[in-house]
Design a protein around this motif. Sequence first.
Motif, mmCIF file in Angstrom:
data_model
loop_
_atom_site.group_PDB
_atom_site.id
_atom_site.type_symbol
_atom_site.label_atom_id
_atom_site.label_comp_id
_atom_site.label_asym_id
_atom_site.label_seq_id
_atom_site.Cartn_x
_atom_site.Cartn_y
_atom_site.Cartn_z
ATOM 1 N N TRP A 107 -18.845 12.916 -2.347
ATOM 2 C CA TRP A 107 -18.469 14.132 -3.085
ATOM 3 C C TRP A 107 -18.643 15.368 -2.211
ATOM 4 O O TRP A 107 -17.779 16.239 -2.162
ATOM 5 N N VAL A 108 -19.767 15.447 -1.479
ATOM 6 C CA VAL A 108 -20.006 16.585 -0.587
ATOM 7 C C VAL A 108 -18.928 16.659 0.487
ATOM 8 O O VAL A 108 -18.417 17.736 0.833
ATOM 9 N N ASP A 109 -18.532 15.495 1.043
ATOM 10 C CA ASP A 109 -17.486 15.456 2.063
ATOM 11 C C ASP A 109 -16.162 15.972 1.514
ATOM 12 O O ASP A 109 -15.452 16.743 2.177
ATOM 13 N N SER A 110 -15.804 15.550 0.294
ATOM 14 C CA SER A 110 -14.545 16.008 -0.297
ATOM 15 C C SER A 110 -14.559 17.508 -0.549
ATOM 16 O O SER A 110 -13.550 18.201 -0.356
ATOM 17 N N VAL A 111 -15.724 18.049 -0.954
ATOM 18 C CA VAL A 111 -15.837 19.497 -1.154
ATOM 19 C C VAL A 111 -15.662 20.226 0.178
ATOM 20 O O VAL A 111 -14.962 21.254 0.267
ATOM 21 N N GLY A 112 -16.274 19.702 1.234
ATOM 22 C CA GLY A 112 -16.139 20.315 2.556
ATOM 23 C C GLY A 112 -14.710 20.321 3.050
ATOM 24 O O GLY A 112 -14.230 21.310 3.617
ATOM 25 N N THR A 149 -12.017 20.304 1.201
ATOM 26 C CA THR A 149 -11.282 21.290 0.390
ATOM 27 C C THR A 149 -11.524 22.710 0.891
ATOM 28 O O THR A 149 -10.591 23.520 1.001
ATOM 29 N N LEU A 150 -12.765 23.036 1.214
ATOM 30 C CA LEU A 150 -13.096 24.377 1.684
ATOM 31 C C LEU A 150 -12.478 24.673 3.049
ATOM 32 O O LEU A 150 -12.048 25.795 3.323
ATOM 33 N N GLN A 151 -12.425 23.647 3.936
ATOM 34 C CA GLN A 151 -11.857 23.862 5.265
ATOM 35 C C GLN A 151 -10.334 23.904 5.256
ATOM 36 O O GLN A 151 -9.723 24.450 6.164
ATOM 37 N N GLY A 152 -9.729 23.330 4.228
ATOM 38 C CA GLY A 152 -8.278 23.359 4.112
ATOM 39 C C GLY A 152 -7.587 22.610 5.235
ATOM 40 O O GLY A 152 -7.958 21.481 5.568
ATOM 41 N N SER A 153 -6.575 23.224 5.847
ATOM 42 C CA SER A 153 -5.769 22.573 6.889
ATOM 43 C C SER A 153 -6.560 22.322 8.166
ATOM 44 O O SER A 153 -6.132 21.536 9.014
ATOM 45 N N GLU A 154 -7.703 23.001 8.337
ATOM 46 C CA GLU A 154 -8.506 22.820 9.535
ATOM 47 C C GLU A 154 -9.465 21.627 9.431
ATOM 48 O O GLU A 154 -10.158 21.302 10.395
ATOM 49 N N ALA A 155 -9.503 21.000 8.271
ATOM 50 C CA ALA A 155 -10.426 19.881 8.070
ATOM 51 C C ALA A 155 -9.970 18.647 8.848
ATOM 52 O O ALA A 155 -8.769 18.353 8.936
ATOM 53 N N TYR A 156 -10.933 17.939 9.411
ATOM 54 C CA TYR A 156 -10.640 16.674 10.074
ATOM 55 C C TYR A 156 -10.835 15.536 9.077
ATOM 56 O O TYR A 156 -11.907 15.388 8.501
#
Length: 306
Positions: A19-24, A26-33
Amino acid sequence: MAQRVTRAVGAVVRAVGQWVDSVGVTLQGSEAYVERLVPSTRVVAMKGGKLQHGMQLFVASSASVIGDVTIGELSAVFYGALVRGDKNSVKIGRNVSIQDNAIVEAAKGHPMTVIGDDVVIAPGAHIVSASIEDGAMIGMGAKLGPGVKVGKDAFVDGGAVVPEGTIIPPGQLWTGTPAAHLRDLSIDEMAFLRTQALTYGQVASRHFEQSIKSTAELEYEEYLADWREWNYMKPEDAIPTVAPEMVEYYTLTRAQSVGYDQGIFREREFDDDAQRAAKLAEEADADAAEEEYYQNLATLEVVYAG
């Protein structure tokens, strides 16, 4: 109890982590790996073209066949090899061996690559928009440029570089950089090339048979190998079989049994319940008598002669 609690806590921790990973993300948006599974590149359709093949084609797990490719029966694309039909079509005949790390492709704007029957493409060879007739062999690391035509039962030596548009007549040996005619092959040498194609075809068949086995079959083979090792047997030794009479006995007794009353070591030895009850009572009396004997033995005073 402690083990159950530990597993439950572990499951909760993992769920919270996901759950924490999915929230992270979402917050990073297109920059998320985001890690993704890499799809298999063993057989890949491309621009509407896909592999067409005959029976018992073996494509190794680390090989790739891409795009508009046709391969005949009993052929093989071995480990690390690449067949590319993404720019132009590739047609490969029957009992052809594309060996380890070889590349067969067809370039855009050039003729399609056509390989006949009983052809061997040795490891590391590179074929581009060439035509290879039946029974020919391309040696290890050889390179064939666009428009090259290799005749029936010809041999391109290992490491040779055949320039674009070169025509190699049937039954000749070409070698060098750039490749040139060295001599004509003898009848025995041409027959040897055909024999090599058959040999590699048999190897491909063994690999094919192994590749289609289920996990259960592979595990059973591993069990048999371990069994032979434990019993000091050779890998080719046959596993001893149970006598037919024993198999029949086991089958019949198992068919009449329930629960723990099954197989050769079944508890049931009599046809009717009365006989069986009598036998069980007799065994119970014997067990009680044996228990009483050992109890009495324990109470005896042991006197050592001095």
